[in-house]
Design a protein around this motif. Structure first.
Motif, short mmCIF file in Angstrom:
data_model
loop_
_atom_site.label_atom_id
_atom_site.label_comp_id
_atom_site.label_asym_id
_atom_site.label_seq_id
_atom_site.Cartn_x
_atom_site.Cartn_y
_atom_site.Cartn_z
N LEU B 84 -34.99 -8.61 -16.53
CA LEU B 84 -34.39 -9.91 -16.21
C LEU B 84 -33.64 -9.86 -14.88
O LEU B 84 -33.75 -10.77 -14.05
CB LEU B 84 -33.44 -10.34 -17.34
CG LEU B 84 -32.70 -11.66 -17.13
CD1 LEU B 84 -33.66 -12.84 -17.07
CD2 LEU B 84 -31.69 -11.88 -18.25
N LEU B 85 -32.90 -8.76 -14.66
CA LEU B 85 -32.10 -8.62 -13.43
C LEU B 85 -33.03 -8.52 -12.21
O LEU B 85 -32.76 -9.11 -11.16
CB LEU B 85 -31.18 -7.40 -13.51
CG LEU B 85 -30.16 -7.41 -14.66
CD1 LEU B 85 -29.33 -6.14 -14.63
CD2 LEU B 85 -29.27 -8.63 -14.57
N VAL B 88 -34.33 -12.00 -11.44
CA VAL B 88 -33.31 -12.83 -10.76
C VAL B 88 -33.28 -12.48 -9.27
O VAL B 88 -33.28 -13.36 -8.40
CB VAL B 88 -31.92 -12.62 -11.41
CG1 VAL B 88 -30.81 -13.23 -10.56
CG2 VAL B 88 -31.89 -13.21 -12.80
N PHE B 89 -33.27 -11.17 -8.98
CA PHE B 89 -33.14 -10.72 -7.59
C PHE B 89 -34.41 -11.02 -6.78
O PHE B 89 -34.34 -11.56 -5.67
CB PHE B 89 -32.84 -9.21 -7.58
CG PHE B 89 -32.46 -8.67 -6.23
CD1 PHE B 89 -31.51 -9.30 -5.44
CD2 PHE B 89 -33.05 -7.52 -5.74
CE1 PHE B 89 -31.14 -8.78 -4.20
CE2 PHE B 89 -32.70 -6.99 -4.50
CZ PHE B 89 -31.75 -7.64 -3.74
#
Lengths: 207, 122
Positions: B84-85, B88-89
């Motif tokens: 998920l991170l 996002v990035f």
């Protein structure tokens, strides 16, 4: 009991701590901020009617002036910022393992590198100003000061953040279960580093 | 985060040896960047400078991209943290790339085409 409650407090549906997701979302928004600044710099690159020129000689009162950008100084600053990223992960490793000495030593090293980087930038700006490059002198000066100045501001904010974490660590209030507090500050610091990884070649090395 | 979770997190992140290897790689890549600039800027050695000059911009951008990816994957732990991170990035980076490209294309159009249509322009 309190520790158990603390663990429950940060349980999320995604399995990722909300504070970590928040800092990544913030970093995402910062990417757009710096993209607009870098885009603006590139759009106006090489369109100056008058000097100073970043990579070429220029005339001031009939005298030939050398190119503005000084690569050796900035390369030194870049190396410091890269090393600071290494140092902060070493500090985080110490925090996660409960090694207070490792945490404090590497955190101090990180802050020292950051301070030297900001000092380098202040010296560079002052030097440029004395060589006749004010904020509104030409397109290069405006876009250069805006882009690198905002980056320097971010570095300064990161330094304040890391120093506050250092104070907490020195008081012995950063046990392994609270290492995420340092990890979030470190993520911001790494972001400042990756932005410089882009700015360094775009502004200083590509003519 | 509990103490157990903190330890699990520490184990999931790369070891100190990996951090040092990445640091050394970043240092070498930076030296290569500055070396490429110096060779082209000074024109010495002449043969290599002549060879490098047409490709120096893509070379510098590729080296920069590698450094960026190394810091994001290993120091920012995107390689070991949740997908998920990374999403996002990467999503933000894609939009950022679109913003820069759009700005450059729009201004290229403005500088090469539009000035002829501006009243009072050349």
């Amino acid at each position: 009991m309190a520790e158990h409650a603390h663990a429950l407090e940060h349980h999320t549906a995604t399995g990722i701590d909300s504070r970590k997701l928040a800092i990544w979302t913030f970093i995402g928004s910062e990417c757009l901020f710096f993209a607009s600044l870098i885009g603006t710099y590139l759009v106006y690159k090489g369109r100056d009617v008058i000097g100073p020129k970043p990579h070429a000689e220029w005339l001031l009162n009939g005298k030939v002036q050398e190119q503005m950008l000084e690569i050796p100084l900035v390369t030194f600053g870049t190396a410091l910022l890269l090393f600071s990223s290494l140092f902060v992960v070493m500090a985080l490793n110490g925090a996660q393992r409960g090694n207070r000495r490792q945490l404090i030593t590497w955190l101090v090293a990180t802050i020292c590198c950051g301070v030297f980087f900001v000092g380098m930038q202040v010296f560079e700006f002052t030097h440029f100003y004395h060589r006749g490059m004010g904020y509104t002198t030409n397109l290069f000066s405006s876009t250069f000061y805006t882009l690198t100045g905002f980056h320097g501001t971010h570095v300064t904010i990161g330094l304040i953040w890391l120093t506050s974490v250092l104070v907490v660590a020195l008081r012995g209030k950063l046990p392994p279960e609270k290492a995420l507090n340092l990890e979030i500050a470190a993520l911001y610091w790494h972001f400042v580093d990756v932005v410089w990884i882009v700015i360094f070649p775009v502004v200083y090395l590509i003519r | 985060m509990s103490s157990h979770a903190a330890h699990a997190d520490a184990h999931a992140h790369p070891a100190i040896g990996t951090y040092l290897k990445i640091g050394l790689t970043l240092f070498i890549l930076t030296a290569l960047e500055v070396g490429a600039y110096e060779v082209v800027h000074r024109g010495q050695p002449a043969g290599f400078a002549h060879l490098l000059e047409p490709v120096v911009v893509p070379v510098l951008l590729i080296l920069s991209a590698i450094k960026f990816a190394l810091v994001a994957m290993f120091y920012m732990h995107l390689k070991s943290d949740g997908r998920l991170l990374s999403t996002v990035f990467v999503f933000s980076l894609v939009i950022a790339a679109v913003v820069i490209t759009a700005l450059m294309l729009l201004f290229a159009y403005l500088h090469h085409v539009a000035p002829t249509k501006v009243p009072g322009g050349p």
